[in-house]
Motif scaffolding. Structure first.
Motif, PDB file in Angstrom:
ATOM      1  N   VAL A 174       0.838  -1.195   0.000  1.00  0.00           N
ATOM      2  CA  VAL A 174       0.000   0.000   0.000  1.00  0.00           C
ATOM      3  C   VAL A 174       0.872   1.243   0.000  1.00  0.00           C
ATOM      4  O   VAL A 174       1.834   1.352   0.779  1.00  0.00           O
ATOM      5  CB  VAL A 174      -0.940   0.016   1.229  1.00  0.00           C
ATOM      6  CG1 VAL A 174      -1.519   1.412   1.450  1.00  0.00           C
ATOM      7  CG2 VAL A 174      -2.067  -0.990   1.039  1.00  0.00           C
ATOM      8  N   VAL A 175       0.525   2.180  -0.877  1.00  0.00           N
ATOM      9  CA  VAL A 175       1.139   3.503  -0.908  1.00  0.00           C
ATOM     10  C   VAL A 175       0.094   4.476  -0.358  1.00  0.00           C
ATOM     11  O   VAL A 175      -1.009   4.599  -0.911  1.00  0.00           O
ATOM     12  CB  VAL A 175       1.557   3.888  -2.338  1.00  0.00           C
ATOM     13  CG1 VAL A 175       2.055   5.322  -2.378  1.00  0.00           C
ATOM     14  CG2 VAL A 175       2.628   2.930  -2.841  1.00  0.00           C
ATOM     15  N   LEU A 176       0.425   5.137   0.727  1.00  0.00           N
ATOM     16  CA  LEU A 176      -0.561   5.916   1.479  1.00  0.00           C
ATOM     17  C   LEU A 176      -1.000   7.188   0.761  1.00  0.00           C
ATOM     18  O   LEU A 176      -0.192   7.895   0.152  1.00  0.00           O
ATOM     19  CB  LEU A 176       0.003   6.288   2.848  1.00  0.00           C
ATOM     20  CG  LEU A 176       0.184   5.130   3.838  1.00  0.00           C
ATOM     21  CD1 LEU A 176       0.919   5.612   5.076  1.00  0.00           C
ATOM     22  CD2 LEU A 176      -1.169   4.513   4.208  1.00  0.00           C
ATOM     23  N   THR A 177      -2.298   7.485   0.887  1.00  0.00           N
ATOM     24  CA  THR A 177      -2.869   8.717   0.335  1.00  0.00           C
ATOM     25  C   THR A 177      -3.273   9.688   1.438  1.00  0.00           C
ATOM     26  O   THR A 177      -3.812  10.760   1.149  1.00  0.00           O
ATOM     27  CB  THR A 177      -4.116   8.390  -0.507  1.00  0.00           C
ATOM     28  OG1 THR A 177      -5.111   7.779   0.337  1.00  0.00           O
ATOM     29  CG2 THR A 177      -3.773   7.447  -1.649  1.00  0.00           C
ATOM     30  N   ASP A 178      -3.035   9.342   2.699  1.00  0.00           N
ATOM     31  CA  ASP A 178      -3.512  10.161   3.815  1.00  0.00           C
ATOM     32  C   ASP A 178      -3.077  11.617   3.710  1.00  0.00           C
ATOM     33  O   ASP A 178      -3.822  12.530   4.079  1.00  0.00           O
ATOM     34  CB  ASP A 178      -3.005   9.586   5.150  1.00  0.00           C
ATOM     35  CG  ASP A 178      -3.655   8.263   5.487  1.00  0.00           C
ATOM     36  OD1 ASP A 178      -3.525   7.323   4.671  1.00  0.00           O
ATOM     37  OD2 ASP A 178      -4.284   8.164   6.562  1.00  0.00           O
ATOM     38  N   LEU A 179      -1.873  11.848   3.236  1.00  0.00           N
ATOM     39  CA  LEU A 179      -1.321  13.204   3.149  1.00  0.00           C
ATOM     40  C   LEU A 179      -1.489  13.792   1.748  1.00  0.00           C
ATOM     41  O   LEU A 179      -0.874  14.804   1.401  1.00  0.00           O
ATOM     42  CB  LEU A 179       0.163  13.196   3.532  1.00  0.00           C
ATOM     43  CG  LEU A 179       0.475  12.621   4.917  1.00  0.00           C
ATOM     44  CD1 LEU A 179       1.980  12.582   5.152  1.00  0.00           C
ATOM     45  CD2 LEU A 179      -0.214  13.433   6.013  1.00  0.00           C
ATOM     46  N   GLY A 180      -2.340  13.149   0.961  1.00  0.00           N
ATOM     47  CA  GLY A 180      -2.553  13.577  -0.415  1.00  0.00           C
ATOM     48  C   GLY A 180      -1.672  12.793  -1.376  1.00  0.00           C
ATOM     49  O   GLY A 180      -0.722  12.128  -0.968  1.00  0.00           O
ATOM     50  N   VAL A 181      -2.012  12.880  -2.646  1.00  0.00           N
ATOM     51  CA  VAL A 181      -1.175  12.307  -3.709  1.00  0.00           C
ATOM     52  C   VAL A 181      -0.461  13.484  -4.353  1.00  0.00           C
ATOM     53  O   VAL A 181      -1.039  14.233  -5.154  1.00  0.00           O
ATOM     54  CB  VAL A 181      -2.021  11.525  -4.735  1.00  0.00           C
ATOM     55  CG1 VAL A 181      -1.140  10.941  -5.826  1.00  0.00           C
ATOM     56  CG2 VAL A 181      -2.805  10.417  -4.040  1.00  0.00           C
ATOM     57  N   ARG A 182       0.809  13.683  -3.978  1.00  0.00           N
ATOM     58  CA  ARG A 182       1.506  14.917  -4.322  1.00  0.00           C
ATOM     59  C   ARG A 182       2.926  14.644  -4.798  1.00  0.00           C
ATOM     60  O   ARG A 182       3.588  13.724  -4.311  1.00  0.00           O
ATOM     61  CB  ARG A 182       1.564  15.845  -3.096  1.00  0.00           C
ATOM     62  CG  ARG A 182       0.201  16.278  -2.589  1.00  0.00           C
ATOM     63  CD  ARG A 182       0.342  17.278  -1.461  1.00  0.00           C
ATOM     64  NE  ARG A 182       0.740  16.653  -0.201  1.00  0.00           N
ATOM     65  CZ  ARG A 182       1.603  17.185   0.664  1.00  0.00           C
ATOM     66  NH1 ARG A 182       2.193  18.328   0.392  1.00  0.00           N
ATOM     67  NH2 ARG A 182       1.885  16.560   1.790  1.00  0.00           N
ATOM     68  N   GLU A 183       3.373  15.480  -5.716  1.00  0.00           N
ATOM     69  CA  GLU A 183       4.740  15.354  -6.218  1.00  0.00           C
ATOM     70  C   GLU A 183       5.760  15.503  -5.097  1.00  0.00           C
ATOM     71  O   GLU A 183       6.802  14.847  -5.108  1.00  0.00           O
ATOM     72  CB  GLU A 183       5.007  16.399  -7.307  1.00  0.00           C
ATOM     73  CG  GLU A 183       4.381  16.091  -8.647  1.00  0.00           C
ATOM     74  CD  GLU A 183       2.899  16.419  -8.717  1.00  0.00           C
ATOM     75  OE1 GLU A 183       2.287  16.198  -9.772  1.00  0.00           O
ATOM     76  OE2 GLU A 183       2.343  16.901  -7.688  1.00  0.00           O
ATOM     77  N   ALA A 184       5.471  16.356  -4.120  1.00  0.00           N
ATOM     78  CA  ALA A 184       6.417  16.563  -3.014  1.00  0.00           C
ATOM     79  C   ALA A 184       6.612  15.301  -2.194  1.00  0.00           C
ATOM     80  O   ALA A 184       7.662  15.116  -1.572  1.00  0.00           O
ATOM     81  CB  ALA A 184       5.933  17.702  -2.123  1.00  0.00           C
ATOM     82  N   LEU A 185       5.616  14.423  -2.180  1.00  0.00           N
ATOM     83  CA  LEU A 185       5.714  13.173  -1.425  1.00  0.00           C
ATOM     84  C   LEU A 185       6.253  12.029  -2.275  1.00  0.00           C
ATOM     85  O   LEU A 185       6.704  11.012  -1.746  1.00  0.00           O
ATOM     86  CB  LEU A 185       4.342  12.774  -0.880  1.00  0.00           C
ATOM     87  CG  LEU A 185       3.708  13.716   0.139  1.00  0.00           C
ATOM     88  CD1 LEU A 185       2.301  13.248   0.472  1.00  0.00           C
ATOM     89  CD2 LEU A 185       4.564  13.813   1.390  1.00  0.00           C
TER      90      LEU A 185
END
Length: 450
Positions: free
Chosen positions: A298-309
Motif C-alpha cells: 500500500v502507498v498511502l494517500t492520507d497526506l494527499g497524492v503529491r509530487e512533493a511526497l
C-alpha cells in the motif's frame, strides 16, 4: 563477460551513501555475473570489486555498511580528487558511479580531464538508486556523459531518452535494466500477520505529518492486537542516508504505553520482507521490492497524492489507499501492466512475469562490446563551460575541480592522504554537522515559530 578476458575483471564502485553503495555494488555484480549463477560468480572468474566511499555528510558508518551486507574486496573513504588520482594509476575495467547527480557530473569531468589522450579506459556506468519522481531533467543531464546511464524500468528508459533527445544530447547511453536488489522468496502468508511501515528519511519532511503517520501506525497496532506491526527504520539517530533526516521516528516514538505488538526494526529490507504480509509506505522504493515478491503493498494517500511526497509515481498502480481503508481490512490489488512497466515481476518473481536476471542482458552485452573495443571515445558530458557556463563551474568547485575538470590548487590526492589527527577532526566535524541537522536546526525553527 567476453571469454577473451583471461584475468578477473577489476571493478570500482564510487558511492556517497549507504543506499547508493548498495545499488552500485549490486549493480556491478549483476553487470559482471553469469545470469544463471549467483551475483558474485563471473563468467571469467570472480571479479575484483573495490569500493570507494565519497567523503561527505552521508558517508555511511560501519553499522550501515554491515546492514547493507554487500561484500567488496576493498573499501575505503576518499575525496573526489583522491578518487580521480587513483583512476589514473589503477587499471580498472568497469567503473560504477553511484552518486547524487552533481557528484556524477563532477567525476565525469574530472575523469575526462584525467584520461586525456588515453586510448584505453574503464567503461563508466551510472544510474539511479530507485524511483525517479523528482528533478528528472536536472538529475539526468547531470548523469549524461557516462557510457551507460541505467534505467530501472521500461518507463524510465522512455522518459530518459525523451529528456536527452529533447535537449539535443546523445541518448544512446540509456540502457534498460532493473533494480539490482529485487529478488527473494515469493510471498506466503505468515503467522502472525505482520504489517511493516517502511519509513523514509525526508518524506514527509515535517513534524506534523510524521507524527500523524506514526500515530496511525500505532493506532493500527491497537486496533489489530493479533498482528505484528513494525516500523522499519533506515538509520539510527546521528546517521545519514541519501537524504537528511531531521526528525527521526525513533524520537517521535518515545511514548509511554506503546502497544506490545508494535516494534521498531532495522536491518536489510529484503530480510524484513521475508516476514511481511503487508508493506505500507508513502513512496519508498521498498514498495517495488515488495511488489516484486508479491507481498501486498500500500502507498498511502492520507497526506494527499503529491509530487512533493513522491506517491504520485504510483498513480495507476492499484496500491494507493489510506489508513482508514487499511484499518477496515482493505487488501490492495496491483495492476499487472503498471507493475511490469516498473521493471517488476507482476505477481512475484516466479509468476511468469519475466526473469530479473535477464533484465541485465542488454547492459552486459553493451559492456562486453565496449571492453572488447580497440579504444573508447573520450567522455563527453552534455554540460560544458559552453552549454552551462553559469551552472557547471559551481558543481565542479564543490568537489575541488576547476571548470576544465582539473584539480584546484590544494585539493587532496591519494598521494597526500590525511594524517590521523586530520581524520579525527573530520569525523568530529561530520558528527557536529549531523547533530546540527537533527537537533539544533529543528529547535531554531521551532523558536522562530513562537
Amino acid at each position: 563477460m567476453p571469454a577473451s578476458h583471461t584475468k578477473p575483471l577489476r571493478i570500482a564502485v564510487l558511492a556517497d551513501s549507504d543506499t547508493r553503495w548498495k545499488w552500485g555494488a549490486l549493480t556491478a555484480n549483476r553487470l559482471t555475473a553469469d545470469p544463471d549463477a549467483e551475483p558474485r560468480e563471473s563468467v571469467s572468474g570472480a571479479p575484483v570489486l573495490d569500493g570507494f566511499l565519497l567523503r561527505g555528510r552521508a558517508t555511511p558508518t560501519t553499522r550501515q555498511l554491515d546492514e547493507v551486507g554487500v561484500r567488496a574486496d576493498s573499501l575505503r573513504e576518499v575525496t573526489a580528487t583522491e578518487f580521480l588520482h587513483t583512476m589514473t594509476k589503477e587499471p580498472y575495467d568497469l567503473l560504477v558511479l553511484a552518486l547524487v547527480g552533481g557528484g556524477v557530473q563532477a567525476v565525469l569531468h574530472g575523469l575526462a580531464h584525467a584520461w586525456q589522450g588515453r586510448t584505453r579506459r574503464p567503461v563508466v556506468v551510472t544510474g539511479y538508486v530507485g524511483v525517479v519522481y523528482e528533478k528528472l531533467a536536472d538529475g539526468l543531464l547531470l548523469r549524461h556523459g557516462a557510457d551507460l546511464v541505467l534505467a530501472n524500468s521500461r518507463q524510465d528508459a522512455d522518459r530518459f531518452r525523451d529528456v536527452y533527445e529533447g535537449v539535443g544530447a546523445d541518448a544512446s547511453s540509456v540502457t534498460e535494466v532493473a533494480l539490482p536488489f529485487l529478488g527473494g522468496a515469493p510471498y506466503e502468508k505468515k503467522d502472525p500477520y505482520t504489517v511493516v511501515f517502511a519509513a523514509q528519511p525526508s518524506v514527509p519532511d515535517n513534524r506534523r505529518d510524521r507524527t500523524y503517520l506514526l500515530d496511525r501506525l500505532i493506532r493500527h497496532a491497537r486496533r489489530h492486537p493479533e498482528r505484528e506491526v513494525l516500523l522499519k527504520l533506515r538509520s539510527q539517530p546521528g546517521e545519514h542516508t541519501t537524504h537528511i533526516e531531521e526528525l527521526p521516528y525513533q524520537k517521535l516514538a518515545r511514548q509511554p504505553d506503546l502497544p506490545a505488538n508494535f516494534r521498531l526494526v532495522y536491518g536489510n529490507m529484503g530480510e524484513v520482507l521475508d516476514r511481511t504480509d503487508l508493506l505500507v509506505t508513502v513512496s519508498s522504493t521498498a514498495a517495488l521490492e515488495s511488489l516484486h515478491r508479491g507481498v501486498p503493498t500500500v502507498v498511502l494517500t492520507d497526506l494527499g497524492v503529491r509530487e512533493a511526497l513522491g506517491n504520485h509515481h504510483f498513480v495507476g498502480s492499484g496500491c494507493l489507499a489510506s489508513w482508514d481503508q487499511l484499518d477496515a481490512g482493505h487488501e490492495p490489488l496491483p495492476d499487472p501492466w503498471w507493475v511490469a512497466r516498473q521493471g517488476v515481476a507482476a505477481g512475484g518473481p516466479h509468476s511468469g512475469g519475466g526473469s530479473h536476471a535477464a533484465a541485465f542482458d542488454e547492459a552486459r552485452a553493451r559492456i562486453a562490446g565496449l571492453l572488447a573495443a580497440a579504444e573508447l571515445p573520450p567522455l563527453r558530458p552534455y554540460y560544458t563551460p559552453v552549454t552551462a557556463p553559469g551552472y557547471l563551474p559551481g558543481i565542479l568547485a564543490r568537489h575541488h575541480l576547476a571548470p576544465d575538470g582539473s584539480p584546484l590548487p590544494g585539493a587532496p590526492t591519494a598521494d597526500h592522504a590525511p594524517g590521523p589527527v586530520r581524520r579525527i577532526v573530520r569525523r568530529a566535524a561530520r558528527g557536529a554537522y549531523r547533530h546540527g541537522v537533527q537537533r539544533v536546526a529543528p529547535m531554531i525553527r521551532r523558536m522562530g515559530e513562537l
